[in-house]
Design an enzyme around this catalytic site. Structure first.
Site, short mmCIF file in Angstrom:
data_model
loop_
_atom_site.label_atom_id
_atom_site.label_comp_id
_atom_site.label_asym_id
_atom_site.label_seq_id
_atom_site.Cartn_x
_atom_site.Cartn_y
_atom_site.Cartn_z
N SER A 3 46.35 96.69 47.67
CA SER A 3 45.63 97.15 47.96
C SER A 3 44.03 96.71 47.00
O SER A 3 44.23 95.70 47.09
CB SER A 3 45.77 98.63 47.09
OG SER A 3 45.49 99.65 47.40
N ASP A 46 47.34 103.03 57.62
CA ASP A 46 48.70 102.57 56.86
C ASP A 46 49.36 104.00 56.72
O ASP A 46 50.11 103.79 55.58
CB ASP A 46 48.90 101.25 56.25
CG ASP A 46 47.70 101.65 54.64
OD1 ASP A 46 47.67 102.46 54.36
OD2 ASP A 46 47.51 100.50 54.44
N HIS A 68 51.22 102.08 53.03
CA HIS A 68 50.38 101.48 52.08
C HIS A 68 51.42 100.65 51.13
O HIS A 68 51.41 99.71 50.70
CB HIS A 68 49.45 102.25 51.34
CG HIS A 68 48.51 101.67 51.05
ND1 HIS A 68 47.66 101.12 51.26
CD2 HIS A 68 48.26 101.71 49.37
CE1 HIS A 68 46.35 100.21 50.35
NE2 HIS A 68 46.86 101.67 49.10
#
Ligand SMILES: *[C@@H]1O[C@H](CO)[C@@H](O)[C@H](O)[C@H]1NC(C)=O
Ligand SMILES: *[C@@H]1O[C@H](CO)[C@@H](O)[C@H](O)[C@H]1NC(C)=O
Length: 436
Positions: free
Chosen positions: A211, A378, A408
């Site tokens: 991320s 996602d 995610h």
């Protein structure tokens, strides 16, 4: 990889070095691996000093149990589930933009620190006390399943495997703006990568980010010289990287986000979330999202080009100036920056409902959560943002591995995606061996 090393002198050098490298490989010579977590992906500690002005009597006592020196875990602490404590948590997590120094800083009287830099220790799970009970399967497990698998491959924490936790509330800023915490992190990360390589027979490092971590790594690579990147970085694997931000971030700014923690009232953490510089960095990038409306209200629509108007509209005018001066010029570099000379693999989840348009039927005034129109992504990051590097750098080797139905964060725990990640790391390692 293609550095054109065909001169006789270099060939000779390669032959001389060969036996040495073969020995290292024989002894399980893996390329060292540096893990860079996402926002909220590592523990943060805090202590309160004389300058702290608690908003309530409870916040002046809480938490009762502290370690030596008054340190306690600020993130993550399960007592934030109780709204009285959520308030204390929120005021301590809050950042403040200081116009005079042109930088963000902590709440006065709150000192924070990141523990175990260099180790994977603080990335495994967010609350070790809870996870002892659940044997790494607890609700706060983060990178533990992935790290366990890497250890099965032969990676050893502190020897070939390293963690680079950071204060994820802070971000980076465009050139010319001070950025004390974020810049310090980039130089610490750079030093860690160099040390990981030096300690492992000068083998270049594989960087594995999740991320927001991917955005820091990309900045490190593009701000370093190409020769530094070639010398120290073998491969960059970015999981769920929101290269161009996410519409979901506008939902966080408008309505707050429980971060998946049940029972937390999003409005109680909204102020703290709005104040985080890294959240401004993750707002949708106009270069990718263009002019289509992302937020719809009766009186005005907002595209990624109207983030300043949006921040003002939701009642967060404090965010406008730092966004305009520090963040917007930073994110707008995305289509002009020179791609780093490092192979990049993006591992992304797709096919999960992801906020694409937020419809506030009554405007922002009543703090009601919007109706959400979903698109592909996602679950947190829109597909076009996950694919941004591939789209922009079609001439560069950016490989994308799509894992359907993976969210995610489940990219870190799901068996299919862990298999893909480990496969990628193995092939970088075996490719490196057969290269010689
Ligand atoms: C906002 O967008 C919606 C949907 O795209 C459109 O119907 C509406 O006319 C727009 N409103 C304004 C004020 O531009
Ligand atoms: C590849 O694309 C980037 C970004 O568009 C550009 O800056 C670079 O010059 C291109 N490189 C080559 C070799 O064409």
């Amino acid at each position: 990889m293609n550095t054109g090393t065909s001169s006789p002198a270099l060939l000779l050098l390669a032959i001389m070095i060969l036996p040495y490298q073969a020995t290292a490989a024989g002894a399980g010579g893996l390329h060292p691996l540096v893990l860079v977590p996402g926002a909220g992906g590592n523990q943060l500690e805090a202590r309160l000093t004389a300058g702290y002005q608690p908003s309530s009597l409870i916040c002046s006592f809480y938490p009762v149990l502290k370690q030596k020196g008054g340190w306690f875990r600020l993130w993550f602490d399960p007592t934030v589930l109780l709204s009285t404590f959520t308030r204390c948590f929120s005021e301590r997590m809050m950042l403040h933009y200081d116009k005079e120094s042109d930088d963000f800083r902590n709440t006065p009287g709150v000192e924070t620190r990141v523990c175990n830099f260099g180790s994977t220790e603080s990335l495994l799970c967010l609350d070790p006390s809870l996870n002892q009970v659940w044997k790494n399967r607890g609700i706060t497990a983060y990178m533990a399943p992935l790290v366990n698998t890497l250890e099965e491959m032969g990676y050893v924490d502190g020897e070939t495997l390293f963690g680079a936790p950071y204060d994820f509330r802070y971000g980076l800023a465009a050139e010319g703006h001070p950025c004390r915490v974020g810049s310090k992190y980039l130089s610490d990360l750079k030093a860690l990568i160099e040390k990981a390589s030096t300690d492992n027979d000068r083998k270049p490092v594989i960087i594995l980010s999740h991320s927001l971590g991917g955005l820091f790594v990309l900045q490190l690579l593009t701000r370093s010289s190409p020769s530094w990147a070639r010398q120290f970085v073998k491969h960059f694997i970015a999981l769920s990287a929101p290269w161009a931000g996410a519409v979901d971030e506008m939902l966080t700014f408008a309505s707050g986000n429980t971060l998946g923690v049940p029972l937390v009232d999003p409005l109680l953490v909204r102020g703290e979330q709005r104040s985080a510089e890294s959240n401004l960095w993750l707002l949708p990038n106009p270069k990718l999202f263009g002019r289509r409306p992302l937020v719809v209200t009766p009186n005005a629509n907002y595209s990624a080009f109207e983030i300043e108007e949006f921040l003002d509209g939701i009642g967060y005018p404090e965010g406008v100036y730092p966004y305009r001066t520090r963040i917007k010029p930073l994110v707008e570099e995305i289509d002009t920056v020179e791609p780093p000379p490092v192979p990049i693999t993006c591992v992304i989840g797709t096919g999960v409902d992801t906020a694409e348009v937020l419809v506030f039927e009554n405007g922002f005034g009543d703090d009601r959560r919007p109706d959400v129109v979903y698109g592909d992504g996602d679950g947190t990051v829109n597909l076009e943002s996950l694919l941004a590097l591939e789209t922009l750098w079609s001439n560069q080797s950016v490989k994308v591995i799509r894992v359907s139905g993976i969210s995610h964060t489940s990219v870190l725990t799901d068996e299919t995606s862990i298999r893909e990640i480990v496969g990628e790391i193995s092939s970088v390692n075996s490719y490196a061996l057969s290269e010689k």
